[in-house]
Design a protein around this motif. Structure first.
Motif, PDB file in Angstrom:
ATOM      1  N   VAL B 204     -11.747   0.410  -9.369  1.00  0.00           N
ATOM      2  CA  VAL B 204     -12.426  -0.826  -8.966  1.00  0.00           C
ATOM      3  C   VAL B 204     -13.536  -1.081  -9.977  1.00  0.00           C
ATOM      4  O   VAL B 204     -14.359  -0.196 -10.234  1.00  0.00           O
ATOM      5  N   VAL B 205     -13.549  -2.265 -10.554  1.00  0.00           N
ATOM      6  CA  VAL B 205     -14.592  -2.573 -11.535  1.00  0.00           C
ATOM      7  C   VAL B 205     -15.887  -2.957 -10.818  1.00  0.00           C
ATOM      8  O   VAL B 205     -15.890  -3.378  -9.670  1.00  0.00           O
ATOM      9  N   ASP B 206     -16.982  -2.768 -11.546  1.00  0.00           N
ATOM     10  CA  ASP B 206     -18.286  -3.157 -11.020  1.00  0.00           C
ATOM     11  C   ASP B 206     -18.414  -4.672 -11.125  1.00  0.00           C
ATOM     12  O   ASP B 206     -18.117  -5.244 -12.169  1.00  0.00           O
ATOM     13  N   ASP B 207     -18.800  -5.312 -10.061  1.00  0.00           N
ATOM     14  CA  ASP B 207     -18.864  -6.764 -10.084  1.00  0.00           C
ATOM     15  C   ASP B 207     -20.003  -7.233  -9.192  1.00  0.00           C
ATOM     16  O   ASP B 207     -20.208  -6.710  -8.103  1.00  0.00           O
ATOM     17  N   ASP B 208     -20.761  -8.225  -9.689  1.00  0.00           N
ATOM     18  CA  ASP B 208     -21.902  -8.735  -8.916  1.00  0.00           C
ATOM     19  C   ASP B 208     -21.479  -9.244  -7.545  1.00  0.00           C
ATOM     20  O   ASP B 208     -22.229  -9.155  -6.577  1.00  0.00           O
ATOM     21  N   GLU B 209     -20.270  -9.780  -7.483  1.00  0.00           N
ATOM     22  CA  GLU B 209     -19.845 -10.396  -6.223  1.00  0.00           C
ATOM     23  C   GLU B 209     -19.637  -9.388  -5.101  1.00  0.00           C
ATOM     24  O   GLU B 209     -19.645  -9.744  -3.926  1.00  0.00           O
ATOM     25  N   VAL B 210     -19.446  -8.095  -5.483  1.00  0.00           N
ATOM     26  CA  VAL B 210     -19.304  -7.069  -4.441  1.00  0.00           C
ATOM     27  C   VAL B 210     -20.573  -7.031  -3.604  1.00  0.00           C
ATOM     28  O   VAL B 210     -20.532  -7.004  -2.375  1.00  0.00           O
ATOM     29  N   ILE B 211     -21.724  -7.066  -4.298  1.00  0.00           N
ATOM     30  CA  ILE B 211     -23.004  -7.035  -3.581  1.00  0.00           C
ATOM     31  C   ILE B 211     -23.248  -8.364  -2.876  1.00  0.00           C
ATOM     32  O   ILE B 211     -23.648  -8.409  -1.708  1.00  0.00           O
ATOM     33  N   ALA B 212     -22.964  -9.454  -3.590  1.00  0.00           N
ATOM     34  CA  ALA B 212     -23.220 -10.777  -3.016  1.00  0.00           C
ATOM     35  C   ALA B 212     -22.416 -10.982  -1.739  1.00  0.00           C
ATOM     36  O   ALA B 212     -22.952 -11.436  -0.721  1.00  0.00           O
ATOM     37  N   THR B 224      -9.873 -14.156  -3.568  1.00  0.00           N
ATOM     38  CA  THR B 224      -8.580 -13.869  -4.186  1.00  0.00           C
ATOM     39  C   THR B 224      -8.669 -13.653  -5.695  1.00  0.00           C
ATOM     40  O   THR B 224      -7.871 -12.920  -6.262  1.00  0.00           O
ATOM     41  N   ASP B 225      -9.644 -14.275  -6.351  1.00  0.00           N
ATOM     42  CA  ASP B 225      -9.670 -14.215  -7.817  1.00  0.00           C
ATOM     43  C   ASP B 225     -10.644 -13.163  -8.348  1.00  0.00           C
ATOM     44  O   ASP B 225     -10.855 -13.072  -9.537  1.00  0.00           O
ATOM     45  N   ASN B 226     -11.227 -12.344  -7.476  1.00  0.00           N
ATOM     46  CA  ASN B 226     -12.229 -11.380  -7.932  1.00  0.00           C
ATOM     47  C   ASN B 226     -11.572 -10.078  -8.394  1.00  0.00           C
ATOM     48  O   ASN B 226     -10.710  -9.531  -7.708  1.00  0.00           O
ATOM     49  N   PRO B 227     -11.950  -9.568  -9.589  1.00  0.00           N
ATOM     50  CA  PRO B 227     -11.299  -8.348 -10.094  1.00  0.00           C
ATOM     51  C   PRO B 227     -11.545  -7.125  -9.215  1.00  0.00           C
ATOM     52  O   PRO B 227     -10.637  -6.299  -9.042  1.00  0.00           O
ATOM     53  N   ALA B 228     -12.748  -7.002  -8.644  1.00  0.00           N
ATOM     54  CA  ALA B 228     -13.007  -5.864  -7.753  1.00  0.00           C
ATOM     55  C   ALA B 228     -12.146  -5.988  -6.498  1.00  0.00           C
ATOM     56  O   ALA B 228     -11.571  -5.000  -6.011  1.00  0.00           O
ATOM     57  N   GLY B 229     -12.034  -7.196  -5.995  1.00  0.00           N
ATOM     58  CA  GLY B 229     -11.193  -7.441  -4.826  1.00  0.00           C
ATOM     59  C   GLY B 229      -9.748  -7.076  -5.113  1.00  0.00           C
ATOM     60  O   GLY B 229      -9.062  -6.492  -4.271  1.00  0.00           O
ATOM     61  N   ARG B 230      -9.305  -7.391  -6.342  1.00  0.00           N
ATOM     62  CA  ARG B 230      -7.927  -7.058  -6.705  1.00  0.00           C
ATOM     63  C   ARG B 230      -7.731  -5.544  -6.727  1.00  0.00           C
ATOM     64  O   ARG B 230      -6.700  -5.026  -6.288  1.00  0.00           O
ATOM     65  N   GLY B 231      -8.752  -4.829  -7.238  1.00  0.00           N
ATOM     66  CA  GLY B 231      -8.691  -3.369  -7.253  1.00  0.00           C
ATOM     67  C   GLY B 231      -8.453  -2.818  -5.862  1.00  0.00           C
ATOM     68  O   GLY B 231      -7.617  -1.932  -5.654  1.00  0.00           O
ATOM     69  N   TYR B 232      -9.190  -3.351  -4.886  1.00  0.00           N
ATOM     70  CA  TYR B 232      -9.036  -2.874  -3.502  1.00  0.00           C
ATOM     71  C   TYR B 232      -7.688  -3.268  -2.909  1.00  0.00           C
ATOM     72  O   TYR B 232      -7.081  -2.507  -2.158  1.00  0.00           O
ATOM     73  N   ARG B 233      -7.218  -4.474  -3.265  1.00  0.00           N
ATOM     74  CA  ARG B 233      -5.903  -4.885  -2.749  1.00  0.00           C
ATOM     75  C   ARG B 233      -4.801  -3.992  -3.299  1.00  0.00           C
ATOM     76  O   ARG B 233      -3.857  -3.626  -2.595  1.00  0.00           O
ATOM     77  N   ASP B 234      -4.945  -3.617  -4.608  1.00  0.00           N
ATOM     78  CA  ASP B 234      -3.966  -2.708  -5.209  1.00  0.00           C
ATOM     79  C   ASP B 234      -3.956  -1.359  -4.490  1.00  0.00           C
ATOM     80  O   ASP B 234      -2.899  -0.767  -4.248  1.00  0.00           O
ATOM     81  N   ILE B 235      -5.167  -0.875  -4.140  1.00  0.00           N
ATOM     82  CA  ILE B 235      -5.263   0.409  -3.426  1.00  0.00           C
ATOM     83  C   ILE B 235      -4.525   0.318  -2.098  1.00  0.00           C
ATOM     84  O   ILE B 235      -3.753   1.210  -1.724  1.00  0.00           O
ATOM     85  N   ALA B 236      -4.727  -0.790  -1.382  1.00  0.00           N
ATOM     86  CA  ALA B 236      -4.072  -0.955  -0.083  1.00  0.00           C
ATOM     87  C   ALA B 236      -2.557  -0.967  -0.248  1.00  0.00           C
ATOM     88  O   ALA B 236      -1.826  -0.371   0.549  1.00  0.00           O
ATOM     89  N   ARG B 237      -2.085  -1.645  -1.319  1.00  0.00           N
ATOM     90  CA  ARG B 237      -0.629  -1.707  -1.543  1.00  0.00           C
ATOM     91  C   ARG B 237      -0.075  -0.327  -1.851  1.00  0.00           C
ATOM     92  O   ARG B 237       1.007   0.046  -1.385  1.00  0.00           O
ATOM     93  N   ARG B 238      -0.834   0.460  -2.632  1.00  0.00           N
ATOM     94  CA  ARG B 238      -0.367   1.821  -2.940  1.00  0.00           C
ATOM     95  C   ARG B 238      -0.335   2.689  -1.681  1.00  0.00           C
ATOM     96  O   ARG B 238       0.558   3.510  -1.518  1.00  0.00           O
ATOM     97  N   LEU B 239      -1.330   2.494  -0.793  1.00  0.00           N
ATOM     98  CA  LEU B 239      -1.320   3.243   0.475  1.00  0.00           C
ATOM     99  C   LEU B 239      -0.059   2.926   1.275  1.00  0.00           C
ATOM    100  O   LEU B 239       0.486   3.771   1.968  1.00  0.00           O
ATOM    101  N   GLU B 240       0.407   1.683   1.134  1.00  0.00           N
ATOM    102  CA  GLU B 240       1.600   1.254   1.853  1.00  0.00           C
ATOM    103  C   GLU B 240       2.878   1.695   1.126  1.00  0.00           C
ATOM    104  O   GLU B 240       3.974   1.330   1.540  1.00  0.00           O
ATOM    105  N   GLY B 241       2.726   2.415   0.010  1.00  0.00           N
ATOM    106  CA  GLY B 241       3.884   2.965  -0.672  1.00  0.00           C
ATOM    107  C   GLY B 241       4.421   2.125  -1.813  1.00  0.00           C
ATOM    108  O   GLY B 241       5.428   2.472  -2.423  1.00  0.00           O
TER     109      GLY B 241
END
Lengths: 220, 267
Positions: B204-212, B224-241
């Motif tokens: 997950v990249v460091d991003d100002d919007e995480v704090i905001a 939907t367009d935030n890189p940190a958000g995408r990192g977390y979505r990818d993690i969730a998808r990997r958890l789902e296999g």
């Protein structure tokens, strides 16, 4: 002077106990009196006594002993035992219930302040702080946490103050979660529980209709 | 029967709570039923990050003490119809208000009703940590590319090897600043993964919007367009296999002409 004296007035019959008499003397005095009375009285009429102990508090055990003696006589019973005095503990309890307590501290996240009776709050309640009392809450400071009046279950209590930033308003057992923009920033907001048992908000000028009892209590 | 995952790190401030909120929200976005359990008793934050702090009536200590039923203490996130729930921590007591058996019993009671039970672990390796791992089937260890965070993560991996969970743990590398990694100022992803010897679940990249976003009580995955958000979505998808390639975090090398242009830029 006799340890126990029978008196009668418009409220009924009373047994006045001499406050300086020894308790054993009180017991024998009571027996003598009841013996005489039962010899005189008609068996059909049952007499119930109020026992007055004067400036002396009898222990629960002593009360039981007196009740046991009276219950030996079929025609008599004890209605109640009263004294002119009370324990310091009871006095403090009464005082707490009647006073408006002044509170000025900052109640921070995770802190919980519990009070008895009405509270005038001049401090600040931060998010996550909790102020709980059994009476009414009058809030002059900033409230961003949880306020609870009428704890645990008195729904006739009120919360008066600016509640628009609060997290929750609780009165008795009722809980209202304050949503953003639900309330206006107004120091004259009155929170109360309505007939449908939900927390409702009114304005200070409607207070007489909301809770006439409060005016009665103040004497206005 | 759902899976219980503890999100832990050892070190404080690496983003356990933010990761719990975001992974939980991402799973709920995928239609999974998720319960987030805050075990940071005394210093709870998960409710604030999720914007649910004003809805708490009972907490986990009330449940353990029998003052409330588990279902009464669960706070529902209205944004996700019946999918995302929070079991809040108590605020007016400390970690010792709970023991391992009580924590395990609560997690075991939640697992049949949810697809995922995510446990937000407090910092440190004391009683709070022990409570958090007690009911967990597996662990996600959050670290950042800082030596101190990696050291503490290493310690936690060691503790988890001593008390093995049912499934192997994974790491998440959080707060990555791509330019620092490029310049070699911090450990890179392969170095950290290799050093800890634990499979990587995501970055997950460091991003100002995480704090905001967390200040507004809405997790960054909802953007939907935030890189940190995408990192977390990818993690969730990997958890789902799912097999999801690791996000490319290489910064674009400035071209020759943009470098020349930058010489003439003021300030």
């Amino acid at each position: 002077m006799q340890a126990v004296v029978l008196r009668g007035n418009q409220d009924g019959y009373q047994l006045a106990i001499d406050q300086s008499a020894d308790f054993e003397a009180v017991k024998t005095g009571l027996r003598e009196l009841l013996d005489n009375l039962s010899a005189d009285a008609e068996a059909t009429v049952k007499i119930s006594f109020d026992v007055l102990t004067g400036d002396r508090l009898l222990s629960a055990d002593q009360n039981r002993q007196l009740e046991a003696i009276v219950s030996e006589y079929a025609g008599f019973s004890i209605h109640k035992i009263t004294a002119n005095v009370m324990t310091i503990e009871e006095a403090f309890y009464l005082k707490e219930q009647d006073n408006v307590h002044l509170l000025t501290q900052t109640i921070r996240n995770g802190q919980r302040v519990e009070m008895k009776g009405d509270v005038l709050f001049l401090g600040t309640i931060n998010e996550g702080g909790n102020l709980t009392t059994s009476g009414n809450l009058y809030l002059l400071g900033d409230v961003m946490g949880v306020v609870h009046a009428g704890a645990p279950s008195f729904e006739d209590k009120l919360i008066i103050g600016d509640l628009h930033q609060a997290q929750q308003v609780r009165i008795g057992e009722q809980i209202n979660i304050i949503e953003a923009d639900q309330l206006a920033a107004d120091h004259k907001t009155v929170a109360y529980v309505n007939d449908l048992h939900t927390v409702t908000y009114g304005h200070l000028h409607e207070l007489k209709e909301i809770n006439p009892k409060l005016y009665h209590q103040i004497g206005g | 029967m759902g899976k219980s995952i503890v999100i832990t790190s050892g070190k404080g401030g690496v983003g356990k709570t933010t990761s719990s909120a975001n992974i939980g929200t991402a799973l709920a976005l995928m239609g999974k039923r998720v319960c987030l359990v805050d075990l940071d008793i005394g210093l709870r934050n998960l409710d604030v990050v999720l914007g649910l702090d004003n809805r708490i009536i009972y907490d986990i200590v009330d449940v353990v003490a029998g003052r409330a039923k588990l279902a009464q203490a669960l706070v529902k996130d209205k944004r996700f119809d019946d999918l995302l729930y929070l079991l809040p921590a108590a605020q007016n007591t400390d970690k010792t208000a709970l023991n391992e058996d009580e924590a395990r019993a609560i997690i075991d009671e939640l697992k049949p009703d949810f697809d995922y039970v995510l446990i937000d672990c407090p910092a440190g390796i004391e009683q709070g940590f022990m409570n958090a791992i007690a009911g967990a089937d597996t662990a996600i260890i959050v670290t950042t590319p800082e030596i101190s965070a990696v050291r503490d993560a290493d310690r936690v991996v060691g503790l988890l090897e001593k008390n093995p969970l049912q499934e192997e743990s994974h790491i998440v590398i959080n707060r990555i600043r791509p330019h620092m990694m490029d310049e070699g100022d911090v450990m890179d992803i392969d170095e950290i993964t290799h050093h800890l010897g634990v499979p990587l679940l995501g970055i997950v990249v460091d991003d100002d919007e995480v704090i905001a976003t967390s200040n507004h009580g809405e997790p960054v995955v909802l953007k939907t367009d935030n890189p940190a958000g995408r990192g977390y979505r990818d993690i969730a998808r990997r958890l789902e296999g799912e097999t999801v390639p690791l996000m490319n975090i290489q910064t674009a090398k400035p071209s020759f002409w943009s470098k020349v242009a930058s010489w003439f830029k003021r300030g």
